[in-house]
Design a protein around this motif. Sequence first.
Motif, PDB file in Angstrom:
ATOM      1  N   ALA A  22       0.841  -1.193   0.000  1.00  0.00           N
ATOM      2  CA  ALA A  22       0.000   0.000   0.000  1.00  0.00           C
ATOM      3  C   ALA A  22       0.878   1.245   0.000  1.00  0.00           C
ATOM      4  O   ALA A  22       1.961   1.249   0.587  1.00  0.00           O
ATOM      5  CB  ALA A  22      -0.916   0.008   1.221  1.00  0.00           C
ATOM      6  N   GLU A  23       0.385   2.290  -0.654  1.00  0.00           N
ATOM      7  CA  GLU A  23       1.190   3.508  -0.736  1.00  0.00           C
ATOM      8  C   GLU A  23       1.369   4.177   0.620  1.00  0.00           C
ATOM      9  O   GLU A  23       2.483   4.539   0.998  1.00  0.00           O
ATOM     10  CB  GLU A  23       0.555   4.494  -1.710  1.00  0.00           C
ATOM     11  CG  GLU A  23       1.350   5.801  -1.837  1.00  0.00           C
ATOM     12  CD  GLU A  23       0.821   6.697  -2.928  1.00  0.00           C
ATOM     13  OE1 GLU A  23       1.425   7.762  -3.144  1.00  0.00           O
ATOM     14  OE2 GLU A  23      -0.178   6.351  -3.576  1.00  0.00           O
ATOM     15  N   GLY A  24       0.265   4.390   1.348  1.00  0.00           N
ATOM     16  CA  GLY A  24       0.364   5.110   2.616  1.00  0.00           C
ATOM     17  C   GLY A  24      -0.891   4.946   3.446  1.00  0.00           C
ATOM     18  O   GLY A  24      -1.617   3.953   3.330  1.00  0.00           O
ATOM     19  N   LEU A  29       1.750  -7.030   4.843  1.00  0.00           N
ATOM     20  CA  LEU A  29       1.296  -5.701   4.430  1.00  0.00           C
ATOM     21  C   LEU A  29       2.449  -4.724   4.606  1.00  0.00           C
ATOM     22  O   LEU A  29       2.985  -4.579   5.714  1.00  0.00           O
ATOM     23  CB  LEU A  29       0.098  -5.262   5.273  1.00  0.00           C
ATOM     24  CG  LEU A  29      -0.385  -3.810   5.098  1.00  0.00           C
ATOM     25  CD1 LEU A  29      -0.871  -3.567   3.672  1.00  0.00           C
ATOM     26  CD2 LEU A  29      -1.490  -3.482   6.094  1.00  0.00           C
ATOM     27  N   ALA A  30       2.847  -4.076   3.521  1.00  0.00           N
ATOM     28  CA  ALA A  30       3.932  -3.096   3.565  1.00  0.00           C
ATOM     29  C   ALA A  30       3.435  -1.778   2.997  1.00  0.00           C
ATOM     30  O   ALA A  30       2.472  -1.735   2.230  1.00  0.00           O
ATOM     31  CB  ALA A  30       5.135  -3.592   2.766  1.00  0.00           C
ATOM     32  N   ASP A  62      -1.869   5.945  14.331  1.00  0.00           N
ATOM     33  CA  ASP A  62      -2.804   5.083  15.044  1.00  0.00           C
ATOM     34  C   ASP A  62      -2.226   3.666  15.121  1.00  0.00           C
ATOM     35  O   ASP A  62      -2.020   3.015  14.094  1.00  0.00           O
ATOM     36  CB  ASP A  62      -4.146   5.057  14.318  1.00  0.00           C
ATOM     37  CG  ASP A  62      -5.223   4.319  15.104  1.00  0.00           C
ATOM     38  OD1 ASP A  62      -4.879   3.419  15.888  1.00  0.00           O
ATOM     39  OD2 ASP A  62      -6.414   4.652  14.929  1.00  0.00           O
ATOM     40  N   PRO A  63      -1.968   3.152  16.331  1.00  0.00           N
ATOM     41  CA  PRO A  63      -1.365   1.812  16.463  1.00  0.00           C
ATOM     42  C   PRO A  63      -2.213   0.715  15.825  1.00  0.00           C
ATOM     43  O   PRO A  63      -1.660  -0.255  15.283  1.00  0.00           O
ATOM     44  CB  PRO A  63      -1.269   1.622  17.979  1.00  0.00           C
ATOM     45  CG  PRO A  63      -1.282   3.000  18.547  1.00  0.00           C
ATOM     46  CD  PRO A  63      -2.154   3.803  17.629  1.00  0.00           C
ATOM     47  N   GLY A  99       1.120  -4.452  12.396  1.00  0.00           N
ATOM     48  CA  GLY A  99       1.514  -5.471  11.433  1.00  0.00           C
ATOM     49  C   GLY A  99       2.000  -4.956  10.103  1.00  0.00           C
ATOM     50  O   GLY A  99       2.467  -5.740   9.272  1.00  0.00           O
ATOM     51  N   ALA A 100       1.897  -3.643   9.863  1.00  0.00           N
ATOM     52  CA  ALA A 100       2.345  -3.075   8.586  1.00  0.00           C
ATOM     53  C   ALA A 100       3.846  -2.823   8.616  1.00  0.00           C
ATOM     54  O   ALA A 100       4.399  -2.377   9.625  1.00  0.00           O
ATOM     55  CB  ALA A 100       1.592  -1.784   8.295  1.00  0.00           C
TER      56      ALA A 100
END
Length: 376
Positions: free
Chosen positions: A114-116, A133-134, A143-144, A149-150
């Motif tokens: 994902a971009e952001g 997920l990156a 926001d935690p 996991g990202a």
Amino acid sequence: MSDATPTTLPAWLAHQARQRPTGIALRHKRLGVWQVRNWAQVQAEVLALAGALRAAGFGPGAQLAILSRPRPEALFAALAAQWLGGTAAPFDPLEEAAGQATALRQAGADFVFAEGLEEILRVRQSDLAPTWLAYADGRGLVDPQVRAGALDYGRLLAAEAEYGAPPVRAEDIAFAFYRQRVAGVEQQSFSHAELLQEGERLVRGERLSEREDALAARAFAASGQARYLLAPWLLAGFRLNFPERLETRDQDRRELGPSLVLGTRETYGRLHELVRQRLPLPGSLRRRLVDWALEPDGGALRSLLGQPLVRRPLRDVLGFSRTRVALLVGAPLDEETRRFFTGLGIEVRNWPAAERWHPVRGRDVTGWPSGQPQLA
């Protein structure tokens, strides 16, 4: 790797990195400055991402969903997935969220780039639970629960790179594209061999070389971008340029002056309208001069006077000052837009879209219609 002609996109990347390691492969404008990567750096970054994906269990036949605007990291993620024998599935973050969420679920997005923040929120709101997920841009990710996991792109590059030959085969699916329709989600897919065949046809037909500059101003979530921009980039070894963001694409194009432009009917129509808004009022002396100079069949006098007075300034406004090859994918231009660009001395050539959508049944993650053989 042997000296045989490469047969996949990652193999062509390795070929370019070996043949011209210090040559400029791409540029990306950030904070007003063009950042440069050469072919060796591009390959190293792709291999680092491939190492991170492999460590997470990504391998032949797996699919990486990419939710991003045009930026180098998204391109590298696609090539990393393909390097491992997997498929890249680009999604345009500007599309309507609800329909895209359905398409993502149908695609089986276990691996997501994902971009952001906005794109991660789309993934979270789609009730997806990807195993990997990156993200490329961490701004606003405070926001935690959203960030949980990202993986940050920069940290992924610390993964150990493996420089062996890519295991991908020419017949493997390189890209899969998804879209939401009333009847459900549809998909089309393209193998490495198909993309390279189309890319080679374009390179030969338009005589593209490593001296070209191309601007990647549209999202890669369309097959035309893969066939007529990414594949030719790897085959010819020219420079691929990314604007700072969508809102600055016209300014960045004017600054860059690309020699190769790829767009759709909407792209060229938008640029035509941009110029029309700046033209003098109809009926005025200046407007009559512009219309006279843009008449395609103007003769020697119009050519002599119209070039410095009208055509060259208008090409500068559009960022087409150095454009040698203007390509159109999909529906043809309307007659008014076509005549406008012809009057500027720009022949917009139409290349076929070759669309072949089919319904997705269940989690059809390999790129094959139901009933056809799956990838190993």
